[in-house]
Design a protein around this motif. Structure first.
Motif, mmCIF file in Angstrom:
data_model
loop_
_atom_site.group_PDB
_atom_site.id
_atom_site.type_symbol
_atom_site.label_atom_id
_atom_site.label_comp_id
_atom_site.label_asym_id
_atom_site.label_seq_id
_atom_site.Cartn_x
_atom_site.Cartn_y
_atom_site.Cartn_z
ATOM 1 N N ASP A 147 0.570 -1.239 -0.059
ATOM 2 C CA ASP A 147 -0.353 0.091 0.219
ATOM 3 C C ASP A 147 0.772 1.214 0.338
ATOM 4 O O ASP A 147 0.209 2.343 -0.693
ATOM 5 N N LYS A 148 1.925 1.709 0.518
ATOM 6 C CA LYS A 148 3.160 1.546 0.570
ATOM 7 C C LYS A 148 3.683 2.069 -0.945
ATOM 8 O O LYS A 148 4.475 3.136 -1.089
ATOM 9 N N GLY A 149 3.208 1.203 -1.917
ATOM 10 C CA GLY A 149 4.443 1.535 -3.051
ATOM 11 C C GLY A 149 5.497 0.665 -3.407
ATOM 12 O O GLY A 149 6.795 0.515 -4.683
ATOM 13 N N ASP A 192 3.514 6.355 -4.569
ATOM 14 C CA ASP A 192 2.903 6.110 -3.750
ATOM 15 C C ASP A 192 1.455 5.138 -4.024
ATOM 16 O O ASP A 192 2.071 4.259 -5.578
ATOM 17 N N GLY A 193 1.322 4.090 -2.955
ATOM 18 C CA GLY A 193 0.135 3.045 -2.913
ATOM 19 C C GLY A 193 -0.412 2.850 -4.631
ATOM 20 O O GLY A 193 -0.177 1.987 -5.362
ATOM 21 N N GLU A 194 -1.021 3.850 -4.619
ATOM 22 C CA GLU A 194 -2.514 4.030 -5.419
ATOM 23 C C GLU A 194 -1.864 4.058 -7.146
ATOM 24 O O GLU A 194 -1.942 3.560 -8.402
ATOM 25 N N THR A 195 -0.855 5.350 -7.812
ATOM 26 C CA THR A 195 0.308 5.734 -8.159
ATOM 27 C C THR A 195 1.005 3.844 -8.739
ATOM 28 O O THR A 195 0.553 3.240 -9.742
ATOM 29 N N ALA A 196 1.403 3.344 -7.706
ATOM 30 C CA ALA A 196 2.325 1.775 -8.299
ATOM 31 C C ALA A 196 1.272 0.795 -8.888
ATOM 32 O O ALA A 196 1.768 0.118 -9.575
ATOM 33 N N GLN A 202 2.784 -3.861 -12.889
ATOM 34 C CA GLN A 202 1.491 -5.147 -12.802
ATOM 35 C C GLN A 202 2.413 -6.515 -12.879
ATOM 36 O O GLN A 202 3.658 -5.962 -12.394
ATOM 37 N N LEU A 203 1.874 -6.700 -11.530
ATOM 38 C CA LEU A 203 2.466 -8.415 -10.974
ATOM 39 C C LEU A 203 2.895 -8.903 -12.651
ATOM 40 O O LEU A 203 2.109 -8.988 -13.363
ATOM 41 N N GLY A 204 4.092 -9.433 -12.859
ATOM 42 C CA GLY A 204 4.826 -10.387 -13.710
ATOM 43 C C GLY A 204 5.416 -9.153 -14.251
ATOM 44 O O GLY A 204 6.353 -9.664 -15.377
ATOM 45 N N ASP A 205 5.357 -7.970 -14.619
ATOM 46 C CA ASP A 205 6.283 -6.952 -15.053
ATOM 47 C C ASP A 205 8.196 -7.679 -14.672
ATOM 48 O O ASP A 205 8.624 -8.136 -13.320
#
Ligand SMILES: [Zn+2]
Length: 350
Positions: A76-78, A142-146, A151-154
């Motif tokens: 949540d913190k990115g 931040d968490g939202e932007t990240a 994406q998972l898998g990047d």
């Protein structure tokens, strides 16, 4: 030597399973040499027809992938958590700049261990080794932007440029881009080929020789030469018996590693070609580590297999370093071997 091409190959990105960027450069370079194709694994294949009668098939393999990471979690913190792709030594991962390859392009990041700063460590905590799982990536988001952007898998690669340093060339991913370079340059330099030359820039070597093995399971080649880096540990703190090869002493003719006993008749053939053409060379016995030749050898009832190695310092770190003379010696030796390969008799008799 075409340093600019080696630099471009070293700085290109491509973790196992995501070799798109490096594949484009390799294809561009191999295009003029032979008939180009790409298989369903992503291996790039360059065929040059044999000029001899009933030409044998010689596979040459150099892997395009580099060790890296895959994003597995964003908190949540990115901060991103990653899964390693290939054999990382956690001690060599600390405080590195990385690129996180998102759908909208690469973003910069810092690979850091989740540990207190030096000032706050107790005596018992100082010197404690980090584990791969202790690491996270700070992308300044931040968490939202990240979570929106990544994406998972990047995939994640180290961010390090390639430069000359005396007679040495240092950068990331010399394992195995130095050898991709050697394959390209040797296929350009060969003056004749009675054998069919099948140059394969392979994928997914670092996670188990997968690209080369799958290619060779579908195509019955007569022999294989893998090109890879090998340890060159003549640095402070390492006893002579663990040095394996020496920088600047030429192409390394492999006798064995943990994936392969090189075919003794191929070892002899390479030695003869090196001596005849006065190409600097050294013999190599590597206690651990494997190459694409180890995977190919076990296909189709057994294929004569050999690895031509390039001595390299600091393997599997961002500072992989090769000697320009060794790279040139490998190019020369491979080109001369291709010209002579039709004379190789690797059969056993009773
Ligand atoms: Zn390698």
């Amino acid at each position: 030597m075409n340093f600019e091409l080696l630099k471009e190959l070293s700085e290109a990105t491509g973790v196992p399973g995501n070799e798109d960027n490096i594949r484009k450069i390799v294809a561009r370079e191999l295009k003029g040499i032979g008939e180009l194709s790409v298989d369903l694994m992503g291996n790039v294949i360059c065929r040059v027809k044999g000029k001899g009668k009933n030409p044998k098939k010689l596979m040459i393999a150099a892997h395009m992938d580099e060790i890296g990471f895959m994003v597995k979690y964003i908190d949540d913190k990115g901060f991103a958590r990653v899964n390693p792709l290939g054999g990382w030594d956690p001690r060599m991962m600390a405080a590195q700049r990385v690129k996180v390859h998102t759908e909208s392009g690469p973003v910069p990041g810092l690979l850091m261990p989740g540990t207190k700063p030096k000032h706050m460590l107790s005596p018992a905590e100082i010197g404690k080794a980090a584990d791969v799982n202790d690491y996270f990536i700070d992308m300044g988001m931040d968490g939202e932007t990240a979570k929106k952007k990544v994406q998972l898998g990047d995939s994640v690669t180290m961010d390090r440029d390639c430069q000359r340093m005396g007679n040495l060339i240092t950068g990331k991913a010399m394992d195995d881009r130095a050898c991709v370079f050697i394959m390209i340059e040797a296929m350009k330099a060969m003056k004749s080929n009675d054998v069919e030359v099948i140059g394969v820039a392979t994928v997914q070597e670092e996670i188990g020789l997968r690209g080369a093995t799958s290619f060779a399971s579908g195509e019955a080649v007569d022999m294989v030469v893998a090109l890879d880096v090998t340890l060159s540990n003549e640095i402070p703190g390492i006893p002579a018996e663990f040095q394996v090869t020496q920088m600047g002493k030429g192409a390394a003719i492999k006798i064995m590693d943990s994936s392969l006993i090189c075919h003794p008749k191929m070892v002899d053939h390479f030695k003869k070609v090196a001596k005849k053409n006065k190409i600097a060379h050294q013999m190599e016995v590597l206690p651990a580590g494997g190459t694409d030749a180890g995977g190919v050898q076990k296909q189709h009832g057994g294929i004569p297999a050999f690895t031509l190695s390039t001595p390299c310092r600091y393997i599997h770190t961002v500072n992989e370093t090769v000697h320009q003379d060794d790279v040139q010696a490998c190019i020369d030796l491979l080109a001369r071997y291709i010209e002579d390969a039709h004379k190789g008799d690797y059969t056993y008799s009773l």
